[in-house]
Design a protein around this motif. Structure first.
Motif, PDB file in Angstrom:
ATOM      1  N   SER A   7     -95.791  86.053 -96.916  1.00 30.52           N
ATOM      2  CA  SER A   7     -95.052  86.189 -95.287  1.00 30.52           C
ATOM      3  C   SER A   7     -95.407  85.199 -94.147  1.00 30.52           C
ATOM      4  N   ALA A   8     -96.913  85.680 -94.025  1.00 27.58           N
ATOM      5  CA  ALA A   8     -97.388  85.227 -92.681  1.00 27.58           C
ATOM      6  C   ALA A   8     -97.544  83.132 -93.180  1.00 27.58           C
ATOM      7  N   VAL A   9     -98.216  82.804 -94.137  1.00 27.93           N
ATOM      8  CA  VAL A   9     -98.548  81.719 -94.684  1.00 27.93           C
ATOM      9  C   VAL A   9     -96.835  80.652 -94.574  1.00 27.93           C
ATOM     10  N   ALA A  10     -95.443  81.429 -95.464  1.00 29.81           N
ATOM     11  CA  ALA A  10     -94.758  80.652 -95.533  1.00 29.81           C
ATOM     12  C   ALA A  10     -94.777  81.181 -94.287  1.00 29.81           C
ATOM     13  N   GLU A  11     -94.375  81.493 -93.175  1.00 27.62           N
ATOM     14  CA  GLU A  11     -94.138  80.839 -91.515  1.00 27.62           C
ATOM     15  C   GLU A  11     -94.914  79.891 -91.472  1.00 27.62           C
ATOM     16  N   LEU A  12     -96.062  80.120 -91.656  1.00 25.52           N
ATOM     17  CA  LEU A  12     -96.853  79.414 -91.011  1.00 25.52           C
ATOM     18  C   LEU A  12     -96.683  77.528 -91.597  1.00 25.52           C
ATOM     19  N   LEU A  13     -95.798  77.668 -92.392  1.00 20.54           N
ATOM     20  CA  LEU A  13     -95.967  76.158 -93.177  1.00 20.54           C
ATOM     21  C   LEU A  13     -94.398  75.511 -93.099  1.00 20.54           C
ATOM     22  N   LYS A  14     -92.934  76.413 -92.237  1.00 24.37           N
ATOM     23  CA  LYS A  14     -91.943  76.448 -91.452  1.00 24.37           C
ATOM     24  C   LYS A  14     -90.672  75.585 -92.213  1.00 24.37           C
ATOM     25  N   PRO A  15     -90.630  75.804 -93.850  1.00 22.11           N
ATOM     26  CA  PRO A  15     -89.695  75.719 -94.670  1.00 22.11           C
ATOM     27  C   PRO A  15     -88.105  74.746 -94.130  1.00 22.11           C
ATOM     28  N   ILE A  16     -88.975  75.172 -92.810  1.00 23.16           N
ATOM     29  CA  ILE A  16     -86.625  75.506 -91.892  1.00 23.16           C
ATOM     30  C   ILE A  16     -87.079  73.836 -91.479  1.00 23.16           C
ATOM     31  N   THR A  17     -87.963  73.029 -91.771  1.00 25.31           N
ATOM     32  CA  THR A  17     -88.372  71.752 -90.902  1.00 25.31           C
ATOM     33  C   THR A  17     -88.457  70.970 -92.423  1.00 25.31           C
ATOM     34  N   TRP A  18     -88.701  71.073 -93.629  1.00 30.18           N
ATOM     35  CA  TRP A  18     -88.541  70.435 -94.795  1.00 30.18           C
ATOM     36  C   TRP A  18     -87.261  69.495 -95.212  1.00 30.18           C
ATOM     37  N   PHE A  19     -86.178  70.276 -94.227  1.00 27.39           N
ATOM     38  CA  PHE A  19     -84.748  69.716 -94.775  1.00 27.39           C
ATOM     39  C   PHE A  19     -84.838  67.786 -94.298  1.00 27.39           C
ATOM     40  N   ALA A  20     -85.059  68.236 -93.700  1.00 25.63           N
ATOM     41  CA  ALA A  20     -85.211  66.334 -92.728  1.00 25.63           C
ATOM     42  C   ALA A  20     -86.041  65.275 -93.753  1.00 25.63           C
ATOM     43  N   PRO A  21     -87.595  65.631 -94.430  1.00 27.03           N
ATOM     44  CA  PRO A  21     -88.022  64.333 -95.190  1.00 27.03           C
ATOM     45  C   PRO A  21     -87.564  64.955 -96.437  1.00 27.03           C
ATOM     46  N   LEU A  49     -92.741  66.767-102.925  1.00 28.92           N
ATOM     47  CA  LEU A  49     -93.482  65.751-102.187  1.00 28.92           C
ATOM     48  C   LEU A  49     -94.193  65.762-100.432  1.00 28.92           C
ATOM     49  N   ALA A  50     -92.058  65.244-100.328  1.00 32.76           N
ATOM     50  CA  ALA A  50     -92.269  64.929 -98.674  1.00 32.76           C
ATOM     51  C   ALA A  50     -91.924  66.344 -98.249  1.00 32.76           C
ATOM     52  N   GLY A  51     -90.958  67.386 -98.664  1.00 34.57           N
ATOM     53  CA  GLY A  51     -91.286  68.600 -97.862  1.00 34.57           C
ATOM     54  C   GLY A  51     -91.433  69.761 -97.394  1.00 34.57           C
ATOM     55  N   PRO A  52     -91.769  70.428 -99.679  1.00 36.08           N
ATOM     56  CA  PRO A  52     -92.756  71.668 -98.974  1.00 36.08           C
ATOM     57  C   PRO A  52     -94.396  71.137 -99.653  1.00 36.08           C
ATOM     58  N   LEU A  53     -94.118  69.969 -99.263  1.00 35.98           N
ATOM     59  CA  LEU A  53     -96.421  70.048 -99.194  1.00 35.98           C
ATOM     60  C   LEU A  53     -96.777  68.638 -98.315  1.00 35.98           C
ATOM     61  N   ILE A  54     -95.757  67.815 -98.095  1.00 36.07           N
ATOM     62  CA  ILE A  54     -96.599  66.543 -96.694  1.00 36.07           C
ATOM     63  C   ILE A  54     -96.151  67.109 -95.300  1.00 36.07           C
ATOM     64  N   CYS A  55     -95.293  67.373 -95.880  1.00 34.31           N
ATOM     65  CA  CYS A  55     -94.646  68.477 -94.451  1.00 34.31           C
ATOM     66  C   CYS A  55     -94.945  69.603 -93.694  1.00 34.31           C
ATOM     67  N   ALA A  56     -94.874  70.600 -94.920  1.00 32.13           N
ATOM     68  CA  ALA A  56     -95.630  71.474 -94.601  1.00 32.13           C
ATOM     69  C   ALA A  56     -97.164  71.560 -94.231  1.00 32.13           C
ATOM     70  N   ALA A  57     -97.756  70.510 -95.087  1.00 32.58           N
ATOM     71  CA  ALA A  57     -99.458  70.428 -94.612  1.00 32.58           C
ATOM     72  C   ALA A  57     -99.111  70.164 -93.321  1.00 32.58           C
ATOM     73  N   SER A  58     -98.543  68.940 -92.320  1.00 30.82           N
ATOM     74  CA  SER A  58     -98.336  68.538 -91.081  1.00 30.82           C
ATOM     75  C   SER A  58     -98.178  69.593 -90.110  1.00 30.82           C
ATOM     76  N   GLN A  59     -97.117  70.799 -90.584  1.00 32.82           N
ATOM     77  CA  GLN A  59     -96.404  71.863 -90.329  1.00 32.82           C
ATOM     78  C   GLN A  59     -98.089  73.393 -90.060  1.00 32.82           C
ATOM     79  N   ALA A  60     -99.016  73.182 -91.420  1.00 30.92           N
ATOM     80  CA  ALA A  60     -99.855  73.978 -90.706  1.00 30.92           C
ATOM     81  C   ALA A  60    -100.767  73.374 -90.462  1.00 30.92           C
ATOM     82  N   ALA A  61    -101.290  71.925 -89.868  1.00 31.73           N
ATOM     83  CA  ALA A  61    -102.290  71.481 -88.831  1.00 31.73           C
ATOM     84  C   ALA A  61    -102.342  72.097 -87.570  1.00 31.73           C
ATOM     85  N   ASN A  62    -100.266  71.396 -87.288  1.00 28.78           N
ATOM     86  CA  ASN A  62    -100.180  71.195 -85.606  1.00 28.78           C
ATOM     87  C   ASN A  62     -99.655  72.991 -85.672  1.00 28.78           C
TER      88      ASN A  62
END
Length: 294
Positions: A7-21, A49-62
């Motif tokens: 659950s903490a990992v899922a929160e880190l990856l911020k699924p709500i931000t995936w929608f835009a890409p 690729l656009a959402g659960p992968l690249i966007c999620a990677a950017s959220q974790a790095a951020n």
């Protein structure tokens, strides 16, 4: 060593931000004018690729590089709260980046190039010594391009199996410019932490009121230009729909400007929704042009 919960990992990856890409990728698919028959595996892979992968990677790095800022602005976030212990946040960001690159390989050379650029911008935005986030002009540009332009380009390139039509690129670029304003609104929630940690977001450098007015203009002007191009291309119905969506946004902007910090989240749930609907309308206009051979 302690490990984070799922659950903490899922929160880190911020699924709500995936929608835009993901939405932008879908706009690219539509705007290409190419039928989906036989291409659904590529479309699904591209959306992932656009959402659960690249966007999620950017959220974790951020979140990893923002952990000290989040300790001030959002101490309940997974890393500052300790729910993502040790260097797990960094390792997750690296793993998602590698996975994203591996998936992009299967989507063709242009998609791979766009995906690689998106990953580079994601790390450049958050990680020192570049850390584009420290400057609101450059940081917001990087995010806007990554969230709108690159996924749109990727969707169109995957469908066309080549370089997209110039009109598709123009629409993607214009909506990327407008997304700079949306990114500015996102900065209103962290003004205090940004000031204390030396991040020159636009609300910090311009002041909240001026930054809000700037964001509104940056969101509105590219959409007005889109309306003009759609009209010039003979897509009058699509142009009028985008113009109507823009007019509604202008009404909502009046409430936003009255209390930018208090209404930024509200506007992102209302005005931004109208903005992305306009993206899809413009994508259908580009599709109509392609199908008509115009």
């Amino acid at each position: 060593m302690a490990r984070p919960s799922l659950s903490a990992v899922a929160e880190l990856l911020k699924p709500i931000t995936w929608f835009a890409p993901m939405w932008a990728f879908a706009c690219g698919v539509v705007s290409s004018g190419v039928g989906a028959g036989g291409r659904w595996p590529l479309i699904v892979l591209g959306v992932l690729l656009a959402g659960p992968l690249i966007c999620a990677a950017s959220q974790a790095a951020n979140d990893w590089y923002d952990r000290f800022v989040d300790a001030i602005n959002e101490p309940g976030r997974p890393i500052p709260s300790g729910r993502i212990p040790g260097r797990w946040g960094f390792y997750i960001a690296l793993a998602w980046t590698a996975l994203s690159f591996g998936v992009a390989v299967f989507l063709g050379p242009w998609a791979l190039a766009a995906g690689t650029l998106g990953l580079v911008l994601a790390w450049a935005y958050s990680a020192p010594p570049i850390r584009l986030k420290r400057n609101g002009w450059w940081g917001n540009t990087a995010v806007a391009v990554s969230y709108e332009g690159l996924p749109w380009f990727t969707g169109a390139a995957v469908m066309a199996a080549g370089f997209p039509d110039p009109r598709v690129l123009l629409l993607a670029a214009l909506y990327s410019v407008g997304a700079h304003g949306i990114m500015t609104l996102n900065d209103f929630k962290s003004v205090e932490g940004d000031r204390r940690t030396g991040i020159d977001s636009l609300p910090v450098t311009l002041g909240v009121a001026r930054a809000a007015r700037f964001a509104c203009w940056v969101m509105a002007v590219p959409q007005a230009v889109v309306v003009g191009f759609l009209w010039a291309w003979g897509q009058s119905v699509h142009a009028l729909v985008v113009a109507g969506l823009l007019a509604f946004q202008a009404l909502l902007m009046r409430r936003l400007l009255a209390d930018p910090r208090g209404q930024a989240a509200w506007y992102n749930a209302t005005g931004t929704t109208l903005y992305v609907l306009g993206m899809l309308v413009a994508a259908f206009a580009a599709r109509a042009l392609t199908l008509a051979g115009g």
